[in-house]
Design a protein around this motif. Sequence first.
Motif, mmCIF file in Angstrom:
data_model
loop_
_atom_site.group_PDB
_atom_site.id
_atom_site.type_symbol
_atom_site.label_atom_id
_atom_site.label_comp_id
_atom_site.label_asym_id
_atom_site.label_seq_id
_atom_site.Cartn_x
_atom_site.Cartn_y
_atom_site.Cartn_z
ATOM 1 N N UNK A 56 -28.296 19.611 -54.312
ATOM 2 C CA UNK A 56 -28.129 20.802 -53.484
ATOM 3 C C UNK A 56 -27.848 22.019 -54.364
ATOM 4 N N UNK A 57 -27.025 21.818 -55.386
ATOM 5 C CA UNK A 57 -26.706 22.907 -56.306
ATOM 6 C C UNK A 57 -27.861 23.188 -57.260
ATOM 7 N N UNK A 58 -28.520 22.143 -57.751
ATOM 8 C CA UNK A 58 -29.597 22.336 -58.724
ATOM 9 C C UNK A 58 -30.790 23.070 -58.118
ATOM 10 N N UNK A 59 -31.028 22.913 -56.818
ATOM 11 C CA UNK A 59 -32.126 23.615 -56.167
ATOM 12 C C UNK A 59 -31.810 25.091 -55.952
ATOM 13 N N UNK A 60 -30.559 25.478 -56.160
ATOM 14 C CA UNK A 60 -30.123 26.848 -55.868
ATOM 15 C C UNK A 60 -29.704 27.614 -57.106
ATOM 16 N N UNK A 61 -29.231 26.933 -58.134
ATOM 17 C CA UNK A 61 -28.526 27.570 -59.234
ATOM 18 C C UNK A 61 -29.394 28.583 -59.977
ATOM 19 N N UNK A 62 -28.774 29.736 -60.245
ATOM 20 C CA UNK A 62 -29.314 30.690 -61.221
ATOM 21 C C UNK A 62 -28.333 30.879 -62.375
ATOM 22 N N UNK A 63 -27.080 30.569 -62.110
ATOM 23 C CA UNK A 63 -26.059 30.497 -63.172
ATOM 24 C C UNK A 63 -24.968 29.563 -62.665
ATOM 25 N N UNK A 64 -24.483 28.731 -63.585
ATOM 26 C CA UNK A 64 -23.532 27.701 -63.187
ATOM 27 C C UNK A 64 -22.155 28.270 -62.897
ATOM 28 N N UNK A 73 -21.833 23.111 -52.993
ATOM 29 C CA UNK A 73 -21.863 21.686 -53.320
ATOM 30 C C UNK A 73 -20.717 20.936 -52.677
ATOM 31 N N UNK A 74 -19.538 21.577 -52.605
ATOM 32 C CA UNK A 74 -18.385 20.931 -51.973
ATOM 33 C C UNK A 74 -18.618 20.742 -50.477
ATOM 34 N N UNK A 75 -19.227 21.730 -49.833
ATOM 35 C CA UNK A 75 -19.532 21.599 -48.400
ATOM 36 C C UNK A 75 -20.507 20.455 -48.168
ATOM 37 N N UNK A 76 -21.514 20.346 -49.025
ATOM 38 C CA UNK A 76 -22.471 19.251 -48.889
ATOM 39 C C UNK A 76 -21.774 17.906 -49.078
#
Length: 606
Positions: A56-64, A73-76
């Motif tokens: 979920x985070x990797x599909x969205x990330x532009x900066x960590x 990610x916590x909500x997911x």
Amino acid sequence: MSTLSLPLDRPLAQVRNGMLCMGLLQGLLALALVHSGLERDWQALVLLLILQPPLFMAMTVTRWRDGRLWAGGAVMAVVVGVMAGGMIWGLRHSPWEDSRVFVCLGVAASLWWFVALPWFQAFMAHGRWRVPYAALFVLAWNNALVLALASLCVQLVWGVLWLWAGLFALVKVEFFVTLFSAQWFVFVVTGLLGGLGLWLARTQQRPIQVMRQTLLALGRLLLPLLAWVLVFFVLALVFTGVEGLWATRFAAVLLMGVLILQIWVVNAVYQDGAAAQAPYARVLRWLVDASLIAMPVLATLACVAIGLRVQQYGWTLERVWAAAAAGVLWLYALGYACAAAHSVRQGAARPWLQWLAPVNQAMSLLVLALLLALQTPVLDGQRISAASQRERLRADPSQATLERLVDLKWRHGPYGAAALDALAQDPGFQTGEARQRLDLARASTTRHVATTEPLPSERVDLATAQERIQTPAGMQRPQPDWWEWWMLQANEHYWARQCLSPGADCVLLSGDWDQDQQIDHLLCKLEDRGNRRCRLSARDAQGQWQDQGTVVWTGAHTAEENRMTRDLLRDGRISAEPQRWPEWHLPHQDAAGHSRPFTGRLTPVH
């Protein structure tokens, strides 16, 4: 045609390295999970936590280093925990681990992930939850294509690796086969390839755009054809009626499949809603609008088809999910029909299907809520099905066979045993055979008790057994030695014992079907449960009765055809057609020296 580009920056080197580390870590954690010794339900929860929140985070990330990313990610993870938590609680209070709940959990969590992802991505890009529909449209399509491209990358690399191993295996070098099939290697490499494939897919915006435009163009070609089919199908129903639909066993599935395809092609044409007019001539636009207005008819028929099955057999876990899907599609159909009617009323002066965007947005949020409800007690399919089956048995205790009571206990999670306890308080289950079957079901320690432990009341004498098994008029009743042999079989095999229970509908057919001048017998239990099965018995060379196996009547696909086979068997209208050509054998023995000939059978030319 929308030209809106993906509103996310191309991942930087730090993001790429983070994706690779994430994939490696996922592979290592999955490998550790396999060897953890955790029970299956906890393994399912941990596996989803390993896969879905990071992805979920990797599909969205532009900066960590973005707090909103980690909050997402916590909500997911919380959503996965809630869904899996309900399943784990149910399994902890269930007498049996039903594999269907794992399938439901995987489907619910995956759909929630996919539907929620565009909303979160748009929020990250725009800084607010109220985002343009065009952004959601592009993100949803791009997500599907990115996942497909990343999966293809993983499969291609594994294909090359196995080609490598196969080439060396030709020259008797088995090292690479052993290495590439080692469990640790599979998990680690697959994790790395997943991270690499995801990074490559997210950076290749041009190929993603080309694939998306190709799919949208395909939808534009398909929509007029599908619209023609839908409109004329609805018109044909006026003359043919709907009885033919109810006679099939897959009407609801087929109708829902058509609706899903219609929704896909309509959105492929509508796209982000930026087009001022429909991309069709006036006649084709009328046809498309008519098909959208006709969608509620198909959705209603699908709901009625499911309702009829529920009325006949009660709720089950599968029917609860089917009803939820049919309800969602009915709301989609209603919304699309309203959008089409509004578009027709507004004419060409307004954008085509102006209401489609808000319908899609509202329905996506409803789907998220529904998926959560299905995995919690709110709409728990096992709870609903247990209550339904309990009330059906309470209304007619004579239908409470041992098989149905055991099924109620073992296939409805933590609610099955409670349903049996409730039946134990019902006046209809206080005495007689119904009470005996109920007590045996409550005390059962295996869900197969109905096939291994007959009720004491089912141990009937020979005269009663002969009364319960009917023979069609004009057919010969069995000799006394057959009845004695059959009673012995009933002590050991369920296929014989099933005709002893009160109310069993069995028929015994007789005939010399193998032309050996000896009467053979076919025992059939007449129940509407898929392909009907009968048991053949014949005398052996010593004149002793012997079980020959099962005869399966194929070709009865609909409920009407199933009833026809039942009536034909009851009337004894059966014939045997001898085969002109034999079965050919080629001599062969296995390693143990047993004869295992190769067989050849003739396949007729059609």
